[in-house]
Design a protein around this motif. Structure first.
Motif, PDB file in Angstrom:
ATOM      1  N   THR A  60      32.318  51.718 147.182  1.00 37.47           N
ATOM      2  CA  THR A  60      31.599  50.577 147.734  1.00 37.47           C
ATOM      3  C   THR A  60      32.516  49.406 148.061  1.00 37.47           C
ATOM      4  O   THR A  60      32.111  48.505 148.781  1.00 37.47           O
ATOM      5  CB  THR A  60      30.512  50.074 146.756  1.00 37.47           C
ATOM      6  N   SER A  61      33.739  49.420 147.547  1.00 39.63           N
ATOM      7  CA  SER A  61      34.597  48.279 147.838  1.00 39.63           C
ATOM      8  C   SER A  61      35.907  48.676 148.508  1.00 39.63           C
ATOM      9  O   SER A  61      36.547  47.853 149.147  1.00 39.63           O
ATOM     10  CB  SER A  61      34.897  47.491 146.557  1.00 39.63           C
ATOM     11  N   PRO A 109      32.544  49.503 153.247  1.00 41.32           N
ATOM     12  CA  PRO A 109      32.693  48.060 153.051  1.00 41.32           C
ATOM     13  C   PRO A 109      33.169  47.350 154.331  1.00 41.32           C
ATOM     14  O   PRO A 109      34.024  47.887 155.023  1.00 41.32           O
ATOM     15  CB  PRO A 109      33.752  47.956 151.950  1.00 41.32           C
TER      16      PRO A 109
END
Lengths: 289, 287
Positions: free
Chosen positions: A145-146, A235
């Motif tokens: 997610t990052s 992201p």
């Protein structure tokens, strides 16, 4: 097979024509219609000409999405086609285990696409997913997610999981059609494993392999649901592929004009590349007779 | 695969001579590949049998306190299980419509040449290449304007966009394999076209019809973007209902996983029925 000339065959094709005209031509005309007009709401439309196309071609956003998309499709083809062929070569030829492998391998193909996304979203999570948990307890910094790279790796592994079986099954079908006599001849000639593959198996598989490449290219180029569920395009914009970008524009912001122009260019790109594949494919069909 | 068969027979003779068995490299490759395919699915199943507290607070390879509550939630709530019913309805409708129009067309393409046949065939295929994202908005407007919005038939018709070309493609491949002499003999024997087609021709390509049905089922069952865009309440597919699990209190992982597992069931059943035709079917009848 030599076919007879029969213009009445058109009547047999008519139902398909009507149905496809309803479900494809009308919507497509709507899109074309929107792409050359502008609106301020209230169903009032103004002629805009090629303004939207102009704007989009000079927009970095669509080019970035296009490059990402091309890169995604290229990586997918480069991994799935060799891997699929490799798996097909190792599959059992007959008996219970052959059926078993076929059934297990088809399973990912029948998982609804958003569930594919859900499965991998869960599987890759650092807190509750087997993959994410294992990787992070091995000390690898993995967080899809990052970290854009981790996100890319996740969606590519996911697609490999989802679709490699299709290539493998097609290649397997091609392999099954090779008569035993070919192998016996190769054995008499003491051909090496590589030569058997290169001069017997590969040429016989080429036809179905082209179908596989065509299908995989088309589907990977249109991919929407799976990466959307896993990363939502992020992201940032790092996994915003063409379809994700388009849906954002069309259903998210309701920018009808630009979205329609985007659609048409998208469709044309996919059509052009697929046409090349298709022509190569039919030419090969003809050569084989 | 001369070498493999050679090694296979060699292993056989060897194992007969000595009890020690050599494991073939292909078995290892297949084992690893199948493991790769099954692991994520196993994890989903594993999670669906846990409670949310267990999912979030402890990490275990199998459920410590086995629970079927997640499944009970889904199977007792109409808002949940109607999603499966809706999905099945439009998938079956789509399969029937696709096959009904594709059969005569495929016959025409496999038997006759006519004006523009090749262009028509490619044009049909182009619809398979159309990204659903391109069609989402116009479909929404088209079906709203004809009053079909949020009905099963709308989704079924929309899915024909990619299923009809595929069905024509597959069936044409299978029909090519049937010798033309059979048609001619039947016509000489006085069969009309319709009677010949239903009584003689369709049984001959029954495996092709099965495979085409399988593919229509598959692609309609897995598609979400169009079916979600075209429905709100009455015909909402299970795939769209699954987003309900994202509530204010975070995601209900257990129920989400259970719903995911249940979406695998129809596919697995269908595969089981067509398992003997899968290989040929995936080659679209072209081997």
């Amino acid at each position: 097979m030599n076919k007879t000339l029969n213009q009445k065959a058109w009547f047999l094709v008519l139902p398909v024509l009507l149905l496809v005209a309803f479900s494809a031509v009308i919507p497509l005309m709507t899109v074309v219609n929107y792409s050359v007009q502008d609106t301020f709401g209230n169903n009032q439309f103004f002629w805009a000409g090629l303004e939207w196309f102009d704007e989009l071609i000079n927009d970095d956003r669509i080019w970035d999405a296009l490059w990402r998309q091309l890169m995604f499709s290229a990586i997918i083809l480069c991994i799935q086609v060799p891997l699929g062929v490799f798996v097909a070569l190792n599959m059992p030829k007959k008996g219970f285990w052959a059926s078993f492998c076929l059934v297990v391998m088809s399973l990912p193909l029948l998982v609804p696409w958003n569930v594919v996304g859900t499965i991998w979203q869960i599987f890759g999570r650092v807190d509750i997913g087997l993959l994410g948990y294992t990787l992070s307890s091995l000390g690898i910094d993995y967080n899809y997610t990052s970290d854009p790279l981790a996100a890319w790796i996740t969606i590519i592994v996911m697609d490999v999981w989802h679709w490699t079986s299709l290539v493998a099954l097609l290649a397997y079908a091609g392999l099954q059609s090779i008569p035993d006599a070919y192998y016996q001849a190769a054995k008499i000639d003491q051909a090496s494993r590589w030569n058997v593959f290169r001069y017997i198996e590969l040429p016989k598989m080429m036809g179905v392999l082209m179908i596989a490449i065509l299908l995989r290219f088309m589907d990977s180029f249109m991919i929407y649901t799976e990466p959307f569920v896993v990363t939502g395009g992020g992201p940032g914009n790092s996994t915003t592929l063409l379809s994700i970008d388009l849906v954002k524009l069309a259903l998210g912001q309701f920018d009808l004009g630009p979205a329609a122009a985007f659609s048409i260019m998208y469709y044309l790109v996919i059509l052009t590349i697929s046409y090349v594949f298709y022509t190569v494919m039919t030419n090969m069909d003809k050569k084989e007779g | 695969m001369a070498d493999t068969t050679a090694t296979a027979s060699a292993t056989l003779t060897k194992s007969r001579a000595a009890p020690r068995r050599r494991i073939k490299s292909s078995t290892i490759v297949m084992g690893l590949y199948l493991l790769f395919l099954m692991l994520p699915i196993y994890w989903l199943l594993n999670m669906s049998l846990k409670t949310n507290t267990e999912i979030l607070n402890s990490f275990s390879l199998w459920p410590q306190n086995l629970t079927f509550d997640n499944y009970a939630t889904i199977l007792t709530d109409p808002a949940w299980y109607m999603g499966y019913v809706n999905s099945l309805i439009y998938v079956l409708l789509n399969t029937v419509i696709s096959l009904a129009v594709a059969l005569p067309a495929a016959y025409a393409f496999s038997r006759y040449t006519f004006l523009g046949d090749k262009h028509l065939f490619f044009w049909l295929l182009t619809n398979r290449m159309a990204p659903p994202a391109v069609f989402a908005l116009p479909f929404f407007q088209l079906y709203s304007s004809v009053g079909l919005f949020d009905t099963h038939i709308a989704v079924a018709l929309a899915h024909c966009l990619f299923n009809v070309p595929l069905a024509v493609w597959i069936l044409e491949g299978f029909m090519r394999g049937v010798p033309k002499e059979i048609d001619e003999t039947a016509y000489i024997d006085g069969y009309s076209f319709g009677k010949f087609f239903v009584k003689i021709f369709m049984p001959l390509i029954s495996s092709g019809i099965g495979v085409a049905a399988f593919f229509c089922f598959m692609f309609s069952w897995v598609e979400l973007l169009l079916s979600r865009t075209l429905t709100t309440v009455d015909a909402k597919p299970i795939a769209a209902i699954m987003t309900r699990t994202q509530g204010a209190a975070g995601i209900d992982w257990g129920v989400l996983a259970a719903a995911g597992v249940l979406t695998l069931v129809p596919g697995a059943l269908v595969i089981y029925f067509v398992r003997n035709y899968i290989a040929k079917g995936f080659a679209l009848g072209r081997v």
